[in-house]
Design an enzyme around this catalytic site. Structure first.
Site, PDB file in Angstrom:
ATOM      1  CD  GLU A  62      -2.974  -0.609  -0.129  1.00 20.58           C
ATOM      2  OE1 GLU A  62      -3.080   0.726  -0.461  1.00 20.58           O
ATOM      3  OE2 GLU A  62      -3.752  -1.249  -0.505  1.00 20.58           O
ATOM      4  CE1 TYR A 143      -6.652   3.634  -0.715  1.00 18.53           C
ATOM      5  CE2 TYR A 143      -4.296   3.635  -0.159  1.00 18.53           C
ATOM      6  CZ  TYR A 143      -5.247   3.207  -0.708  1.00 18.53           C
ATOM      7  OH  TYR A 143      -5.130   2.033  -1.550  1.00 18.53           O
ATOM      8  CG  ASP A 161      -7.108   5.093  -4.459  1.00 28.82           C
ATOM      9  OD1 ASP A 161      -8.427   4.955  -4.967  1.00 28.82           O
ATOM     10  OD2 ASP A 161      -6.280   4.267  -4.648  1.00 28.82           O
TER      11      ASP A 161
END
Ligand code: SF4
Length: 373
Positions: A62, A143, A161
């Site tokens: 991520e 996020y 996002d």
């Protein structure tokens, strides 16, 4: 897992806001979720981090995929997992080792925060498993916390996002100006669909759809599983969503970099201290921003506390950061066998032979080309 951030089709340019577009919550969130999952099961791209739900691997991927395209991030991810396979290995690594593996990805604060967060997680004795707890770690925002919690721990929590924000703003025909990460309406819509037994897959499906189908320009609506429930598509104007504020131009900045060269060919590199843009990275000692008309000799004297002998210009390098258009004048000084030069603002120096350069930013790599030829 799409993890395709703004640089993977996530960006939008400014567009006019539709004045009469409807907006509101997702009308049938369950049906939309099911359509997304059916599509995702057949269309998702094979990516290395999709082979595991290990929270450490999910977290690394991520962070790596922020500001970086997935096809660029994939080989970095493989190398990282081979070198630092778990939190303990990362927590024990030096900053220089971490930067070495990160070299070329840019935005080095991400790597620095990964290492800091690994030490934090290691000290806690386990990985936080809720979005709220994850968001307390360095470098993990709303996020990332939602993505990790939903993918690794199946927590029903949204992760918005740029790609997700674009898809949902079009589905809802929600024309509000979209800061990075979306606004409250988008987060609420994402929360209404990131439910059920596979919230992580729902989030990934939205990311993947934004990266591969619902692109900023020319979305491929005929291939979209949400076409029959998308308000922007129905109105025939999907590209008008979302609205982004106009980009501000990067501000120009001039600095002077000094490569001190010994008679054996080694050059002095220094590690920037503090928390600024390039802190922790090795570079040729560089001045703070200067007036383009400032003389290099005076700047050198201020930086090193003494004049530099044989100062001559080696070239000029241009580099754009997200908010700065930097112009760096590379100066070379021949210092014979002298070894004691300590520039202000740096916490460590090292004489480096050509071919033995430490981990460096793209800017410093460009400067090295100019200096070393
Ligand atoms: S129908 Fe078109 S605009 Fe709507 S979500 Fe799908 S790709 Fe995007």
């Amino acid at each position: 897992m799409a993890r395709a951030r703004s640089s993977d089709g996530g960006g939008n340019t400014p567009s006019a806001r539709p004045s009469s577009a409807p907006s509101g919550p997702v009308a049938d969130a369950t049906a939309l979720r099911d359509a997304l999952l059916r599509w995702f099961d057949g269309a998702k791209r094979p990516l290395p981090w999709r082979e595991t739900a290990d929270p450490y691997a999910v977290w690394i991927s991520e962070i790596m995929c922020q500001q970086t395209r997935v096809d660029t991030a994939a080989p970095y991810f493989r190398r990282w997992m081979a070198r630092f396979p778990d939190v303990a290995a990362l927590a024990a690594a030096s900053e220089e080792e971490v930067f070495e593996l990160w070299q070329g990805l840019g935005y080095y604060s991400r790597a620095r925060n990964l290492r800091r967060a690994a030490a934090d997680i290691h000290a806690r004795g386990g990985f936080p498993n809720t979005a709220d707890e994850l968001a307390t770690l360095p470098g993990i925002g709303r996020y990332s916390a939602g993505a990790i919690a939903s993918i690794a721990f199946r927590q029903p929590t949204p992760a918005v996002d740029g790609n997700v924000a674009r898809v949902l703003s079009r589905v809802l025909a929600h024309g509000a100006t979209m800061p990075s990460g979306g606004d409250a309406t988008i987060w609420d819509a994402a929360a209404s669909v990131a439910t059920g037994t596979r919230p992580g897959d729902v989030n990934q499906a939205l990311m993947e759809l934004g990266a591969t189908v619902c692109k900023p320009r020319a979305p491929i609506c005929r291939d979209c599983p949400l076409a029959d429930r998308c308000a922007a598509h129905a109105a025939g104007d999907p590209e008008t969503y979302p609205v982004r504020p106009p980009r501000t131009a990067p501000r120009p900045e001039t600095r002077i970099a000094f490569a001190l060269r010994r008679s054996d060919g080694a050059t002095l590199m220094a590690r920037r201290s503090g928390g600024g843009l390039l802190s922790g990275l090795w570079q040729y000692p560089m001045s703070p921003p200067v007036d383009p008309n400032d003389g290099a000799g005076a700047v050198a004297a201020a930086l090193f506390g003494q004049p530099l002998p044989g100062l001559g210009e080696a070239g000029v390098v241009e580099h754009t950061f997200s908010h700065i258009q930097m112009r760096v004048v590379a100066m070379v000084a021949e210092v014979g066998d002298a070894s004691e030069w300590t520039p202000a603002g740096y916490d460590e120096t090292r004489w480096v032979r050509p071919g033995e350069l430490p981990p460096r930013s793209r800017l410093v790599a460009k400067l090295a080309e100019v200096v070393l030829g």
